[in-house]
Design an enzyme around this catalytic site. Structure first.
Site, PDB file in Angstrom:
ATOM      1  N   TYR A  57       0.830  -1.215   0.000  1.00  0.00           N
ATOM      2  CA  TYR A  57       0.000   0.000   0.000  1.00  0.00           C
ATOM      3  C   TYR A  57       0.862   1.261   0.000  1.00  0.00           C
ATOM      4  O   TYR A  57       0.482   2.271  -0.593  1.00  0.00           O
ATOM      5  CB  TYR A  57      -1.002  -0.021   1.170  1.00  0.00           C
ATOM      6  CG  TYR A  57      -2.210  -0.860   0.824  1.00  0.00           C
ATOM      7  CD1 TYR A  57      -3.251  -0.310   0.072  1.00  0.00           C
ATOM      8  CD2 TYR A  57      -2.293  -2.193   1.169  1.00  0.00           C
ATOM      9  CE1 TYR A  57      -4.342  -1.082  -0.300  1.00  0.00           C
ATOM     10  CE2 TYR A  57      -3.379  -2.979   0.803  1.00  0.00           C
ATOM     11  CZ  TYR A  57      -4.403  -2.415   0.073  1.00  0.00           C
ATOM     12  OH  TYR A  57      -5.480  -3.168  -0.309  1.00  0.00           O
ATOM     13  N   ASN A  92     -12.835   4.037  -5.825  1.00  0.00           N
ATOM     14  CA  ASN A  92     -11.395   4.266  -5.866  1.00  0.00           C
ATOM     15  C   ASN A  92     -10.896   4.844  -4.548  1.00  0.00           C
ATOM     16  O   ASN A  92     -11.603   5.583  -3.864  1.00  0.00           O
ATOM     17  CB  ASN A  92     -11.037   5.215  -7.011  1.00  0.00           C
ATOM     18  CG  ASN A  92     -11.403   4.624  -8.354  1.00  0.00           C
ATOM     19  OD1 ASN A  92     -11.660   3.425  -8.446  1.00  0.00           O
ATOM     20  ND2 ASN A  92     -11.449   5.444  -9.389  1.00  0.00           N
ATOM     21  N   VAL A  93      -9.637   4.511  -4.253  1.00  0.00           N
ATOM     22  CA  VAL A  93      -9.039   4.971  -3.001  1.00  0.00           C
ATOM     23  C   VAL A  93      -7.947   6.003  -3.263  1.00  0.00           C
ATOM     24  O   VAL A  93      -7.255   6.424  -2.354  1.00  0.00           O
ATOM     25  CB  VAL A  93      -8.440   3.763  -2.220  1.00  0.00           C
ATOM     26  CG1 VAL A  93      -9.521   2.754  -1.865  1.00  0.00           C
ATOM     27  CG2 VAL A  93      -7.310   3.080  -3.006  1.00  0.00           C
ATOM     28  N   ASP A  94      -7.804   6.413  -4.552  1.00  0.00           N
ATOM     29  CA  ASP A  94      -6.628   7.210  -4.935  1.00  0.00           C
ATOM     30  C   ASP A  94      -6.742   8.712  -4.675  1.00  0.00           C
ATOM     31  O   ASP A  94      -5.760   9.442  -4.779  1.00  0.00           O
ATOM     32  CB  ASP A  94      -6.278   6.960  -6.410  1.00  0.00           C
ATOM     33  CG  ASP A  94      -7.451   7.223  -7.374  1.00  0.00           C
ATOM     34  OD1 ASP A  94      -8.264   8.138  -7.118  1.00  0.00           O
ATOM     35  OD2 ASP A  94      -7.534   6.513  -8.404  1.00  0.00           O
ATOM     36  N   HIS A 109     -14.799   2.512  -0.667  1.00  0.00           N
ATOM     37  CA  HIS A 109     -13.738   1.576  -0.283  1.00  0.00           C
ATOM     38  C   HIS A 109     -12.587   2.259   0.433  1.00  0.00           C
ATOM     39  O   HIS A 109     -11.486   1.712   0.489  1.00  0.00           O
ATOM     40  CB  HIS A 109     -13.238   0.816  -1.522  1.00  0.00           C
ATOM     41  CG  HIS A 109     -14.269  -0.115  -2.101  1.00  0.00           C
ATOM     42  ND1 HIS A 109     -14.186  -0.640  -3.373  1.00  0.00           N
ATOM     43  CD2 HIS A 109     -15.429  -0.605  -1.576  1.00  0.00           C
ATOM     44  CE1 HIS A 109     -15.240  -1.425  -3.605  1.00  0.00           C
ATOM     45  NE2 HIS A 109     -16.020  -1.408  -2.536  1.00  0.00           N
ATOM     46  N   CYS A 117      -6.277   2.652  12.927  1.00  0.00           N
ATOM     47  CA  CYS A 117      -5.764   1.705  13.915  1.00  0.00           C
ATOM     48  C   CYS A 117      -6.370   0.329  13.618  1.00  0.00           C
ATOM     49  O   CYS A 117      -7.578   0.208  13.419  1.00  0.00           O
ATOM     50  CB  CYS A 117      -6.166   2.180  15.318  1.00  0.00           C
ATOM     51  SG  CYS A 117      -5.750   0.982  16.599  1.00  0.00           S
ATOM     52  N   GLY A 177     -15.989   2.969 -15.678  1.00  0.00           N
ATOM     53  CA  GLY A 177     -14.701   2.302 -15.460  1.00  0.00           C
ATOM     54  C   GLY A 177     -14.681   1.312 -14.324  1.00  0.00           C
ATOM     55  O   GLY A 177     -13.717   1.273 -13.563  1.00  0.00           O
TER      56      GLY A 177
END
Ligand code: BJW
Length: 236
Positions: A57, A92-94, A109, A117, A177
């Site tokens: 990650y 997306n996590v970007d 997500h 934590c 997408g």
């Protein structure tokens, strides 16, 4: 798009492909073509090999940080500005939607630029790196982990509720997408359609899945979305 008053867009990894970030399921370049999801994107993987998961990650965080939003991200900002009502839901996590200027983004997500934590889930947007080890939670000392949703984990309930409500209350639901393989995000298109929305699938793959009766706009999101944004600006 000209007639639409309430628009919802659901995005997946494909919208960031033109920013140079890999998708998950592309047969050649997708992340899952090189790595097994169960080794990296599950709580069990983190429990077993936290350093490996953390490093993967960390690498992807740098890639996301160095990437730039593209014409697809920017077109959604244009639609947001022009629309009477607009909700952006992303898998997306970007963080590229926010960097493009989207004001309200529901992140289903999580976000790779934050950590939490691993014991109690408290979130942090800054943390101290500790060289070659996984950093500890500053409050309780348990390991920190990326603030993303792994397989088998519950989606953030507030985000999922807001996304479901948006899907139930729109005229047009854009599916952009995404392979539509991951639940519960994928099923929201059907929720929108059942509630009366027109579903438009924007995907580079002509065989991309969507609910029956969906309109398919085949091509890169960076080309299709500016056209949809232009059509919406010309609305009656
Ligand atoms: C372009 C393009 C261009 C390329 N322009 N297009 C019901 C049925 C079956 C299974 C389940 C179910 N409910 C739950 C499950 C299990 C599981 C699941 O869905 N499994 C299936 C895969 C079988 N779901 C979960 O576990 C979820 N949790 C859950 O449901 O919890 C319930 C629960 C309740 C109570 C207690 C506990 C639990 C969680 C799912 C989490 C997904 N996480 C990941 C990783 C996030 C972190 C990270 O980034 O590492 O999320 S997996 C990965 O897939 C990532 C993505 O957000 C997600 C979706 O991928 P996406 O975006 O669709 O990417 P691709 O690569 O698949 O597709 C890209 C598309 O773009 C393609 O179509 C290309 O053609 C296209 N494209 N270039 C336009 N330029």
């Amino acid at each position: 798009m000209r007639a639409a008053r309430r628009i919802v867009a659901m995005t997946g990894a494909g919208i960031s492909a033109e920013s140079g970030l890999p998708t998950f399921r592309d047969a050649q370049t997708g992340l899952w073509a090189k790595f097994k999801p169960e080794d990296l994107a599950t709580p069990e993987a983190f429990a077993k090999r936290p350093q490996r998961v953390w490093d993967w990650y960390a690498h992807r965080r740098v890639m996301a940080r160095d990437a730039q939003p593209n014409a697809g991200h920017r077109a959604l900002v244009d639609i947001e500005r022009a629309a009477e009502s607009f909700v952006l839901i992303t898998q997306n996590v970007d963080g590229l939607h926010q960097r493009a200027g989207s004001q309200t983004t529901i992140e289903l997500h999580g976000n790779i630029h934050h950590v939490k934590c691993s014991r109690d889930g408290e979130r942090f947007s800054e943390w101290a790196e500790t060289g070659d080890s996984v950093p500890p939670c500053p409050r309780c000392g348990a390991l920190l982990r990326p603030d993303v949703v792994w397989f088998g984990e519950r989606l953030p309930p507030d985000a999922l509720d807001a996304a479901a409500e948006a899907a139930q209350n729109c005229d047009v639901y854009l599916v952009i997408g995404t392979s539509g393989q991951v639940q519960p995000a994928a099923s929201l298109a059907r929720v929108a359609q059942d509630a009366g929305a027109i579903v438009i699938v924007v995907n580079a793959d002509p065989n991309a899945v969507g609910p029956s009766n969906a309109i398919h706009a085949v091509g890169p999101a960076g080309s299709i979305l500016p056209m949809l944004a232009q059509a919406h600006r010309m609305r009656a």
